[in-house]
Design a protein around this motif. Structure first.
Motif, PDB file in Angstrom:
ATOM      1  N   ILE A 139      -2.918 -10.458 -86.035  1.00 49.73           N
ATOM      2  CA  ILE A 139      -3.675  -9.229 -85.839  1.00 49.73           C
ATOM      3  C   ILE A 139      -2.673  -8.090 -85.761  1.00 49.73           C
ATOM      4  O   ILE A 139      -1.717  -8.140 -84.976  1.00 49.73           O
ATOM      5  N   LEU A 140      -2.849  -7.097 -86.631  1.00 48.58           N
ATOM      6  CA  LEU A 140      -1.989  -5.913 -86.622  1.00 48.58           C
ATOM      7  C   LEU A 140      -2.660  -4.866 -85.746  1.00 48.58           C
ATOM      8  O   LEU A 140      -3.835  -4.538 -85.945  1.00 48.58           O
ATOM      9  N   ILE A 141      -1.925  -4.333 -84.787  1.00 53.74           N
ATOM     10  CA  ILE A 141      -2.484  -3.381 -83.837  1.00 53.74           C
ATOM     11  C   ILE A 141      -1.685  -2.078 -83.896  1.00 53.74           C
ATOM     12  O   ILE A 141      -0.506  -2.047 -83.543  1.00 53.74           O
TER      13      ILE A 141
ATOM     14  N   HIS B 263       0.952  -1.087 -96.243  1.00 53.82           N
ATOM     15  CA  HIS B 263       0.171  -1.469 -97.423  1.00 53.82           C
ATOM     16  C   HIS B 263      -1.055  -2.296 -97.063  1.00 53.82           C
ATOM     17  O   HIS B 263      -1.964  -2.449 -97.882  1.00 53.82           O
ATOM     18  N   TYR B 264      -1.108  -2.839 -95.864  1.00 51.62           N
ATOM     19  CA  TYR B 264      -2.270  -3.622 -95.447  1.00 51.62           C
ATOM     20  C   TYR B 264      -3.441  -2.734 -95.017  1.00 51.62           C
ATOM     21  O   TYR B 264      -4.585  -3.189 -95.002  1.00 51.62           O
ATOM     22  N   PHE B 265      -3.169  -1.500 -94.632  1.00 56.79           N
ATOM     23  CA  PHE B 265      -4.222  -0.628 -94.136  1.00 56.79           C
ATOM     24  C   PHE B 265      -4.730   0.274 -95.265  1.00 56.79           C
ATOM     25  O   PHE B 265      -3.930   0.925 -95.936  1.00 56.79           O
ATOM     26  N   PRO B 266      -6.049   0.327 -95.478  1.00 55.64           N
ATOM     27  CA  PRO B 266      -6.597   1.221 -96.502  1.00 55.64           C
ATOM     28  C   PRO B 266      -6.194   2.663 -96.236  1.00 55.64           C
ATOM     29  O   PRO B 266      -6.057   3.089 -95.085  1.00 55.64           O
ATOM     30  N   LYS B 267      -5.994   3.415 -97.294  1.00 54.44           N
ATOM     31  CA  LYS B 267      -5.596   4.820 -97.164  1.00 54.44           C
ATOM     32  C   LYS B 267      -6.635   5.588 -96.356  1.00 54.44           C
ATOM     33  O   LYS B 267      -7.833   5.432 -96.560  1.00 54.44           O
ATOM     34  N   ASN B 268      -6.168   6.390 -95.424  1.00 56.82           N
ATOM     35  CA  ASN B 268      -7.004   7.222 -94.555  1.00 56.82           C
ATOM     36  C   ASN B 268      -7.828   6.420 -93.551  1.00 56.82           C
ATOM     37  O   ASN B 268      -8.697   6.974 -92.874  1.00 56.82           O
ATOM     38  N   SER B 269      -7.567   5.129 -93.436  1.00 52.39           N
ATOM     39  CA  SER B 269      -8.287   4.311 -92.458  1.00 52.39           C
ATOM     40  C   SER B 269      -7.875   4.700 -91.042  1.00 52.39           C
ATOM     41  O   SER B 269      -6.696   4.865 -90.749  1.00 52.39           O
ATOM     42  N   GLN B 270      -8.869   4.818 -90.157  1.00 49.08           N
ATOM     43  CA  GLN B 270      -8.612   5.141 -88.764  1.00 49.08           C
ATOM     44  C   GLN B 270      -8.681   3.912 -87.866  1.00 49.08           C
ATOM     45  O   GLN B 270      -8.402   4.003 -86.676  1.00 49.08           O
TER      46      GLN B 270
ATOM     47  N   LEU C 235      -5.142 -10.613 -90.455  1.00 47.74           N
ATOM     48  CA  LEU C 235      -4.518 -11.184 -91.641  1.00 47.74           C
ATOM     49  C   LEU C 235      -4.662 -12.705 -91.616  1.00 47.74           C
ATOM     50  O   LEU C 235      -4.444 -13.343 -90.583  1.00 47.74           O
ATOM     51  N   ASN C 236      -5.050 -13.258 -92.756  1.00 45.66           N
ATOM     52  CA  ASN C 236      -5.052 -14.709 -92.987  1.00 45.66           C
ATOM     53  C   ASN C 236      -6.005 -15.479 -92.079  1.00 45.66           C
ATOM     54  O   ASN C 236      -5.740 -16.611 -91.692  1.00 45.66           O
ATOM     55  N   VAL C 237      -7.124 -14.847 -91.742  1.00 46.00           N
ATOM     56  CA  VAL C 237      -8.185 -15.545 -91.011  1.00 46.00           C
ATOM     57  C   VAL C 237      -9.503 -15.308 -91.739  1.00 46.00           C
ATOM     58  O   VAL C 237      -9.704 -14.262 -92.365  1.00 46.00           O
ATOM     59  N   LYS C 238     -10.402 -16.275 -91.636  1.00 44.52           N
ATOM     60  CA  LYS C 238     -11.727 -16.134 -92.220  1.00 44.52           C
ATOM     61  C   LYS C 238     -12.552 -15.261 -91.296  1.00 44.52           C
ATOM     62  O   LYS C 238     -12.835 -15.627 -90.160  1.00 44.52           O
TER      63      LYS C 238
END
Length: 252
Positions: A133-135, A228-235, A241-244
């Motif tokens: 989990i990216l925080i 690169h994992y976060f969509p542009k302009n995402s808040q 990552l890598n979980v269903k």
């Protein structure tokens, strides 16, 4: 005689400046500011309950006035003055001052270890195969945080669903760069293991308990970019990552 205002000639020469207030007896600096014109004198007439004004009043109670000095002047633009102010606050240490907050954008432009500064600007991307989990802690982060401060800023309190139970690692992210990686041991309802954050009455918020990941994980990831994992302009502060995925969530 104490000067309490500048002439137009002096103001024109000073331009923007950074100033300091100190105790006349101990020489201890208790406030750092930036300004233009007669800004440096404005605190002498403030009527607030701030720590700065309490200090000024204590000095006056001893029959004296605070020592006021211009640290740097002749600055052409306000942004440069703000950066200098932030650097001085970081150098002296916020805990030693009556400033309410650290300087302008000090999370980036303040005191930074060279290796972290290089990582920030080089922004080497990396792929993460682990269940993670990216925080993003952009609002809470500053360079020079203690280990426990960074840990607490990362581990809670987040609005997350059952997907939280599927991840092994939590990545602490500032502005797209990995600052630390934690091995998650267990998730708890918000406020269970510490109470220094707000919104503890929200049943949808959680915090984790864990430890800094093993050296091979740390050496592999810290200082690398995951923007690169976060969509542009995402808040959204959270990214799995890598979980269903089973649930949606996200807000701080």
């Amino acid at each position: 005689m104490m000067v309490t205002q500048f002439s137009k000639q002096v103001i024109d020469e000073l331009k923007y400046y950074v100033y300091i207030y100190s105790d006349p007896d101990t020489e201890e600096i208790f406030y750092v500011g930036k300004g233009k014109g007669n800004r440096v004198f404005s605190h002498l007439n403030e009527q607030t309950e701030s720590e700065k004004i309490k200090k000024i009043n204590a000095i006056r109670g001893n029959g004296k006035e605070p020592k006021i000095e211009i640290l740097l002047h002749g600055i052409d633009d306000e942004i440069t003055a703000l950066k200098v102010e932030a650097s001085v606050i970081d150098l002296l240490g916020k805990d030693r001052l009556t400033n309410k907050v650290r300087g302008w954008q000090s999370a980036l432009y303040g005191r930074i270890e060279i290796s972290k500064l290089v990582s920030y600007y080089e922004r080497e991307s990396i792929e993460i195969p682990e269940k993670a989990i990216l925080i993003r802690i952009n609002q809470l982060f500053r360079f020079g945080m203690s280990d426990i401060e960074l840990y607490d800023a990362t581990r809670g309190i987040w609005k997350v669903g059952q997907d939280r139970e599927k991840v092994d690692y939590a990545f602490s992210i500032f502005d797209g760069i990995i600052q630390q990686v934690y091995k998650i041991e267990k998730w708890f309802p918000a406020g269970t293991t510490f109470s220094t954050r707000g919104a503890l009455n929200d049943p949808g918020r959680f915090e984790f308990v864990g430890k800094i990941a093993d050296a091979d994980i740390i050496n592999k990831y810290i200082g690398k970019s995951v923007e690169h994992y976060f969509p542009k302009n995402s808040q959204n502060p959270i990214m799995y990552l890598n979980v269903k995925r089973q649930s949606t969530y996200y807000q701080i």
